[in-house]
Each structure stands twice: as C-alpha cells, then as structure tokens.
Enzyme design. Structure first.
Site, PDB file in Angstrom:
ATOM      1  N   CYS A  86      82.476 101.392  45.810  1.00  0.00           N
ATOM      2  CA  CYS A  86      81.336 100.834  46.518  1.00  0.00           C
ATOM      3  C   CYS A  86      80.303 100.411  45.481  1.00  0.00           C
ATOM      4  O   CYS A  86      80.403 100.706  44.300  1.00  0.00           O
ATOM      5  CB  CYS A  86      80.734 101.895  47.432  1.00  0.00           C
ATOM      6  SG  CYS A  86      81.922 102.565  48.604  1.00  0.00           S
ATOM      7  N   ARG A  99      82.623  94.871  44.111  1.00  0.00           N
ATOM      8  CA  ARG A  99      83.104  96.261  44.204  1.00  0.00           C
ATOM      9  C   ARG A  99      83.424  96.648  45.642  1.00  0.00           C
ATOM     10  O   ARG A  99      83.925  97.749  45.881  1.00  0.00           O
ATOM     11  CB  ARG A  99      82.058  97.229  43.639  1.00  0.00           C
ATOM     12  CG  ARG A  99      81.795  97.092  42.162  1.00  0.00           C
ATOM     13  CD  ARG A  99      80.719  98.057  41.720  1.00  0.00           C
ATOM     14  NE  ARG A  99      81.113  99.426  41.980  1.00  0.00           N
ATOM     15  CZ  ARG A  99      81.892 100.144  41.169  1.00  0.00           C
ATOM     16  NH1 ARG A  99      82.359  99.590  40.074  1.00  0.00           N
ATOM     17  NH2 ARG A  99      82.215 101.368  41.445  1.00  0.00           N
ATOM     18  N   TRP A 112      83.109  99.739  50.259  1.00  0.00           N
ATOM     19  CA  TRP A 112      84.549  99.457  50.265  1.00  0.00           C
ATOM     20  C   TRP A 112      85.139 100.688  50.943  1.00  0.00           C
ATOM     21  O   TRP A 112      85.250 101.737  50.321  1.00  0.00           O
ATOM     22  CB  TRP A 112      85.067  99.286  48.846  1.00  0.00           C
ATOM     23  CG  TRP A 112      86.562  99.147  48.781  1.00  0.00           C
ATOM     24  CD1 TRP A 112      87.478 100.150  48.602  1.00  0.00           C
ATOM     25  CD2 TRP A 112      87.320  97.960  48.913  1.00  0.00           C
ATOM     26  NE1 TRP A 112      88.747  99.650  48.615  1.00  0.00           N
ATOM     27  CE2 TRP A 112      88.691  98.309  48.803  1.00  0.00           C
ATOM     28  CE3 TRP A 112      86.992  96.621  49.114  1.00  0.00           C
ATOM     29  CZ2 TRP A 112      89.711  97.367  48.874  1.00  0.00           C
ATOM     30  CZ3 TRP A 112      88.010  95.688  49.195  1.00  0.00           C
ATOM     31  CH2 TRP A 112      89.356  96.063  49.084  1.00  0.00           C
ATOM     32  N   ASN A 137      79.246 106.720  46.384  1.00  0.00           N
ATOM     33  CA  ASN A 137      80.472 106.010  45.980  1.00  0.00           C
ATOM     34  C   ASN A 137      81.448 107.075  45.507  1.00  0.00           C
ATOM     35  O   ASN A 137      81.114 107.910  44.679  1.00  0.00           O
ATOM     36  CB  ASN A 137      80.170 105.017  44.849  1.00  0.00           C
ATOM     37  CG  ASN A 137      81.450 104.364  44.322  1.00  0.00           C
ATOM     38  OD1 ASN A 137      82.423 104.245  45.062  1.00  0.00           O
ATOM     39  ND2 ASN A 137      81.451 103.989  43.058  1.00  0.00           N
ATOM     40  N   GLY A 138      82.652 107.076  46.094  1.00  0.00           N
ATOM     41  CA  GLY A 138      83.675 108.041  45.694  1.00  0.00           C
ATOM     42  C   GLY A 138      84.350 108.635  46.919  1.00  0.00           C
ATOM     43  O   GLY A 138      84.216 108.126  48.031  1.00  0.00           O
ATOM     44  N   GLU A 189     109.066  90.456  39.594  1.00  0.00           N
ATOM     45  CA  GLU A 189     107.601  90.472  39.555  1.00  0.00           C
ATOM     46  C   GLU A 189     107.096  89.859  38.248  1.00  0.00           C
ATOM     47  O   GLU A 189     106.111  89.126  38.228  1.00  0.00           O
ATOM     48  CB  GLU A 189     107.087  91.899  39.733  1.00  0.00           C
ATOM     49  CG  GLU A 189     105.598  92.075  39.637  1.00  0.00           C
ATOM     50  CD  GLU A 189     104.802  91.230  40.616  1.00  0.00           C
ATOM     51  OE1 GLU A 189     105.396  90.686  41.578  1.00  0.00           O
ATOM     52  OE2 GLU A 189     103.580  91.054  40.394  1.00  0.00           O
ATOM     53  N   LYS A 214     104.525  86.698  38.216  1.00  0.00           N
ATOM     54  CA  LYS A 214     103.237  86.733  37.496  1.00  0.00           C
ATOM     55  C   LYS A 214     103.143  85.558  36.542  1.00  0.00           C
ATOM     56  O   LYS A 214     102.123  84.867  36.463  1.00  0.00           O
ATOM     57  CB  LYS A 214     103.099  88.045  36.714  1.00  0.00           C
ATOM     58  CG  LYS A 214     102.717  89.245  37.522  1.00  0.00           C
ATOM     59  CD  LYS A 214     101.268  89.304  37.921  1.00  0.00           C
ATOM     60  CE  LYS A 214     100.953  88.890  39.324  1.00  0.00           C
ATOM     61  NZ  LYS A 214     101.715  89.269  40.449  1.00  0.00           N
ATOM     62  N   GLU A 235     102.690  82.292  38.434  1.00  0.00           N
ATOM     63  CA  GLU A 235     101.407  82.224  39.147  1.00  0.00           C
ATOM     64  C   GLU A 235     100.259  81.829  38.233  1.00  0.00           C
ATOM     65  O   GLU A 235      99.409  81.028  38.573  1.00  0.00           O
ATOM     66  CB  GLU A 235     101.073  83.617  39.692  1.00  0.00           C
ATOM     67  CG  GLU A 235     101.616  83.962  41.025  1.00  0.00           C
ATOM     68  CD  GLU A 235     100.910  85.191  41.547  1.00  0.00           C
ATOM     69  OE1 GLU A 235     100.045  85.022  42.402  1.00  0.00           O
ATOM     70  OE2 GLU A 235     101.218  86.291  41.072  1.00  0.00           O
ATOM     71  N   HIS A 286     127.507  84.410  35.479  1.00  0.00           N
ATOM     72  CA  HIS A 286     128.112  83.687  36.619  1.00  0.00           C
ATOM     73  C   HIS A 286     127.395  82.384  36.905  1.00  0.00           C
ATOM     74  O   HIS A 286     127.364  81.918  38.035  1.00  0.00           O
ATOM     75  CB  HIS A 286     128.109  84.595  37.848  1.00  0.00           C
ATOM     76  CG  HIS A 286     128.935  85.819  37.677  1.00  0.00           C
ATOM     77  ND1 HIS A 286     130.309  85.820  37.692  1.00  0.00           N
ATOM     78  CD2 HIS A 286     128.566  87.089  37.401  1.00  0.00           C
ATOM     79  CE1 HIS A 286     130.770  87.029  37.472  1.00  0.00           C
ATOM     80  NE2 HIS A 286     129.726  87.837  37.296  1.00  0.00           N
ATOM     81  N   LYS A 340      94.089  84.219  47.620  1.00  0.00           N
ATOM     82  CA  LYS A 340      94.245  85.662  47.443  1.00  0.00           C
ATOM     83  C   LYS A 340      94.964  86.277  48.637  1.00  0.00           C
ATOM     84  O   LYS A 340      95.768  87.173  48.498  1.00  0.00           O
ATOM     85  CB  LYS A 340      92.876  86.344  47.253  1.00  0.00           C
ATOM     86  CG  LYS A 340      92.977  87.847  47.011  1.00  0.00           C
ATOM     87  CD  LYS A 340      93.812  88.160  45.776  1.00  0.00           C
ATOM     88  CE  LYS A 340      94.083  89.632  45.603  1.00  0.00           C
ATOM     89  NZ  LYS A 340      95.086  89.879  44.544  1.00  0.00           N
TER      90      LYS A 340
END
Ligand code: AGP
Length: 607
Positions: A2, A27, A74, A100-101, A482, A486, A489, A505, A602
């Site tokens: 947060c 955040r 958040w 925050n936490g 992946e 990446k 992208e 093959h 996103k």
C-alpha cells in the site's frame, strides 16, 4: 503493497498527503483515504476506487488542518470497499491509523478484542491495531507512544503504521517492521511515506526507518526510538534520484525493479504456509476435495500464467492418480472439455480480469466443476467467481511483461500440488525436499540476482540475431516456453521453445552458424539427454547458453550458468529469473520500450 503518507508542519497537510499518494499509486490503487486532525477532532475521507475518486470527494472541502495521514490500498485482507479502505479509527473516533503490511495474528487478536467489547466495521487485519491502541491508551491509561510500543509487541507479521489522535493533534506516531517507511524533513514540516517518491517534491533529505523502529513526528522535530523505547541514531541520507526513477526503486524500468522484488514477494507469498513439514493451504479446505471423487484436474490460463499451469501439470502428473491437463483458456472455453462435479479446475491469472480465463472459469462452473483461482489482484473478477482463491502476494505488477507474478504463481502452484497430494492421499516423491527448499527459495532467488551482469553480457549474442531457440525437457519445458515469451514480448526477437527431444525431429533444420540456443538442463533424469541435444546444435554452429545445476558436467560449453542447489522441482523458479534478465538486457540492447512493449496490454480483458 500500500501507499502511506503523513505530514505535520506549518502549512496545510492535505496537499502533501495527496501529491504523495499520487506518487505512490504504483504501490496499489483499489481504494484511498485521508485523516486530518486538529483541536476540533478527526476528519476522515476515504473511498473505494482510484485516488481520483478521493480527490473528487475532497474538491469542495476546506481542509486547513496541518497534521494528517493518507493511504492508497492494495488489498490483502478484505475486498476493496469503502469500509475496508484506510484510515481506520477507534470507536470513539479519536485515534486514526493507516497500515501497510499483513498482521499474521490478527484473527486471534480480533477475537480477544471482540470479547472485550470492541466492535469492528471492516474485514481488514489493520483494524485490530487501532482498537489495541485504544485499549492501551484509554483502558491501560498509557501515554500514546507507550501504547504504540505495547501494541507493536503484540503484532506478528509486517507493518508500517502512521497514527494520529485528537488528544495530541501536533504529532504523528510511526512504527515500522518489514514494510517500508521513510521519514523526511524540510522547513515547512516533517513527513513520512512508504517510499521516497512521495517526499521528493518537499525534500531530498530522508531517513529510512529500520525494522523495529518507531518515531514521533512534530512540526519542527522528530525523534526515533527502538520498540523498547530507546533512542536510536538517525542516519539521514540525501536521496540521489528524481521522482520518476524513485518510483522504479532506482532501477531503469519497472520490469527490472519487479525482477529484483522476487525474493521478497516469494517470501510474502509463502508467509505463514509452513509448520515443520506440514503445509497450510486452508483456502482450499472448504472444497472438501477428498470427498469429491476427483477424476480429472485442469489447469487453465493464458500467456505466462499458462506456462505456470504447464509447470504445475508436469509436476503433479508424476504422482496424481487421476487425469491432469493444462490448457490455454482460449482453447478450453471452445474445446468442449469433459467437465462434471468430479472435475477440479485451477485458473491462474495475475490480473484476475483476463477475458478468456474468466470465460473458461464460467464454463467450468456451469458444468458443476470445482474451481480454484490463483490470482494476484485481490477482489478481481475471478476471485468473485471461483469456489476457492489462492493469492500470490507479488504486489502490483506494473511492467506489461510478467516476472514476479510468474515466479509467485510457480511457488503457489508447487504448494498447491503438495496440498493436493496430502488431501488426496497421493504419494508425492520429493515432498520433504520440496517443503525444505521452499523455505530457502527467497535466498536462492536472491543468489541468482548475482548473474545480472553475466546475462547482460550474454544478451549481446542476440545483437545481430532475429531468432532464438529455447529447449528443455520435463519441468524445463515450461521454463523454455516462458523464456521464449519474455524475449519476444520485450525485445521483439522471434523465439521458439521446443521439447529438447523434439529438436532433431525438424526444428534443428533452423540452426545455423551463430544461432542462439538457450538450453535448460536442471532435471536430473533428463539433463544429460538435453546436454547431448545441445551438442547437435553446437556441431551446426550454434551459440549455446546452458542453464543447469552445480553438479552437471559441462566443461565443453562456453556459456554455463549454474543454479543454486535446490530440489529439481524448484529449479525452474531460479531459472526463470535468468531468462527474465536475458530478455530484459536484449530489449535494452535493441532500444525497446521495456515496460510498455508495442501491441501489448497488461491485462487482456477482451477475447
Ligand atoms: C505476460 O508477460 C504477458 N503480459 C501475458 O502473457 C499475460 O501473462 C497474459 O495476458 C495473462 O494475463 P493474466 O495473468 O493477468 O491473466
């Protein structure tokens, strides 16, 4: 993660609070609020939604107060709502705080406070803190700072707290453990925030608080103590960055910042999940899977999250005594998969808003399948559809290219696979080593950060290349997928991933002099096979980057990266970090917009 701000000084507090929250919106931003305090009492304004909603509520309000605190949320406990947004106040409305936490022992403390007659208005862990302060200040009749010190000794978990109270409108109390908090001072007052960007318009002179420190901020002074009440030395620094780079933690991009956040967010995702060799995934207890005669399990997602599904299925299918399958959501929703009440579907998504994945989840529900969502954004659409929800604690992921969300998905899916073995009474090979190594995983991920300059050098191999090839077997295959994604992208270099055994093959026809091949060889049963596959490419002039374990013979290879010692099932997590860095530096080499790659969003909320 947060955003917190606090100000006390000669002028109005509100301008500082709001500009600071705006600088911290990266955040977290599902709700926002402020409390101002003066001799007339507390004034609190808070709302669900972005900071702009709060600004609209305050537009016509006169706020002369020169002391106050602010918060953007958040959510971790309690879905985004007006009641769950911060600040939270005591029942008398004389104490207000932001946090925050995560307070790990909030449930126990809440029960104790309820038994003492305290009433709660929110679902948050935070609210227990303001009632504890009330209890120690009013019932135990302690001075507020002592009440704060007594309170923080009761809290387990992580917290950065800012507190104001009507009896002392000339000061702000601050306490810090694991969650960030920096203090600042200038001629117009003293201030605090979760992160330096919030302070930089007012001052570059900042004092990062350390764990176990508390402070009292007044208009022209501040004092810092440890949690025992002993004064501690103040190590003020002159902050070297401007606001923009400060929001990126001093890194050149959110992507690199988020790559480096992985040790801490993996630690946060695992927090509270282990007791000895037991794993706690109480979120899925409510599914009663052991009573459902589960006959098939689907893992469903898109993009990077789909690669996490392939990882989970590759691992689980070794010991699950039912059909286990991974599918892209866009195929699942149109592919008429067999679904019934004996089917478990696991949906993975960072945003929780991906259209194809939501549609797949709704399809599964319509056929009475049991659904679980693995999501990063609390309160997102998928969390309100699934029968059970597991949260990655990666915090807001700003960069379009998913990094920390991916590795926390792998971690949580590995934990879920252990839980499935336990609940379904399946014998899981390597269970003990998995539990052991999950608890040292943050340190292992921290260790591979040391390869950053090596990956930057290796990215130069792609300087004149338009293609790259990633290969791997078993759990190394989702890593290859992946790594290829990446690279595509962020650097626009064409990349493909193949099962290493499939190279001969057909795909090996593509290999020519200076072709770049990235080989993952971390799985003991098949690593040597992959190494021999690589030799076939070297014979045709390829430049090979081998990512393997410390015990793998690899003298004949020029570029070898050896991962920290972990059980094979967790090697893909440390390997992923190297591939993220490889993509990052290739993109930097090619001058790409790393955080906002062309053509990408996103969250893909359309089909
Ligand atoms: C990841 O780097 C990509 N940005 C993309 O593939 C992403 O993983 C995919 O769109 C799924 O998003 P979600 O996790 O929010 O559902």
């Amino acid at each position: 993660m947060c955003g917190i701000t606090g100000f006390i000084g000669a002028g109005q507090a509100l301008p500082f609070l709001m500009q600071g929250l705006a600088k911290l919106e990266y955040r977290g931003y599902d709700s926002a609020g402020i409390t101002l305090v003066d001799e007339h009492g507390l004034y609190t304004c808070k709302t669900k939604g972005r900071l702009s909603e709060l600004e609209a509520l305050l537009r016509d309000v006169r706020c002369p107060q020169n002391c106050g605190i602010g918060h953007t949320r958040w959510a971790t406990h309690g879905v985004p709502s007006q009641l769950n947004s911060h600040p939270h106040s005591n029942m008398k409305n004389t104490i207000s705080l932001v946090h925050n936490g995560i307070i790990e022992n909030y449930a126990v403390l809440k029960q104790e406070l309820l038994a003492k007659g305290y009433q709660f208005t929110s679902e948050t862990d935070t609210e227990i803190v303001v009632h504890l302060l009330d209890e120690h200040y009013y019932r135990d009749r302690l001075p507020m700072f002592e009440a704060l010190l007594k309170t923080v000794h009761q809290l387990q978990g992580s917290f950065a707290l800012c507190i104001v109270c009507t009896d002392e409108p000339d000061r702000i109390y601050v306490a810090k453990k694991e969650s960030p908090m920096v203090l600042g001072r200038c001629e117009s007052g003293t201030m605090c925030a979760s992160d330096a960007p919030a302070l930089l318009e007012y001052t570059k002179e900042i004092l990062p608080l350390n764990d176990g420190e508390a402070a009292i901020l007044k208009a022209d002074s501040l004092e810092v103590y440890d949690f025992e009440g002993n004064p501690v030395p103040e190590n003020w620094i002159s902050f070297p960055y401007d606001v923009q780079s400060a929001q990126k933690g001093g890194y050149d991009s959110f992507m690199m910042k988020e790559i480096h956040e992985q040790p801490s967010v993996i630690r946060e995702t695992l927090r509270g999940r282990f007791r000895g060799e037991m794993i706690y995934m109480q979120e899925i207890d409510r599914l009663h899977l052991d009573e459902r005669d589960i006959r098939r399990i689907y893992y469903v997602a898109c993009g990077t999250a789909y690669h996490a599904c392939i990882y989970a299925v590759t691992q689980l299918s070794r010991y699950a005594r039912c059909a286990v399958n991974a599918m892209p959501a866009s195929e699942f929703r149109y592919g008429s998969p067999y679904l019934d009440e004996h089917t478990l579907c696991v949906f993975v998504s960072q945003s929780g808003e991906t259209a194809d994945t939501i549609a797949a989840l709704k399809l599964a529900k319509s056929h009475h399948a049991v659904t679980t969502a693995v999501v990063n954004v609390l309160g997102s659409s998928m969390t309100r559809l699934a029968d059970a929800v597991l949260y990655t604690c990666a915090g807001p992921e700003i960069s379009v290219a998913s990094t920390k969300a991916y590795t926390t998905q792998l971690v949580l899916l590995a934990c879920l696979n252990v839980e499935l073995a336990d609940v379904m009474d399946w014998e899981m090979p390597g269970r003990r080593e998995m539990i052991r190594d999950l608890q040292i995983l943050p340190e292992a991920v921290e260790e591979v950060m040391g390869y950053e300059s090596t990956m930057e050098q290796l990215s130069k191999l792609l300087k004149d290349q338009r293609d790259a090839y990633f290969i791997g077997r078993q759990l190394d295959y989702p890593s290859a997928l992946e790594g290829a994604l990446k690279l595509k992208e962020v650097s626009y270099v064409h990349a493909d991933a193949y099962y290493a055994g499939e190279l001969k093959h057909g795909p090996i026809a593509l290999i020519e002099k200076d072709s770049v091949v990235v080989a993952m060889a971390t799985q003991p049963e098949v690593a040597a096979k992959t190494v021999s596959n690589i030799e076939e490419t070297i014979a045709r002039g390829a430049q090979v980057i081998l990512i393997t374990t410390k015990d793998m013979p690899a003298e004949k290879f020029e570029h070898v990266l050896r991962l920290p010692n972990l059980c094979p099932d967790l090697a893909p997590i440390t390997g992923a970090v190297l591939l993220q860095m490889f993509a990052y530096f290739t993109a930097e080499l090619k001058g790409c917009d790393i955080d906002k790659p062309r053509n990408l969003a996103k969250s893909v909320t359309v089909e």
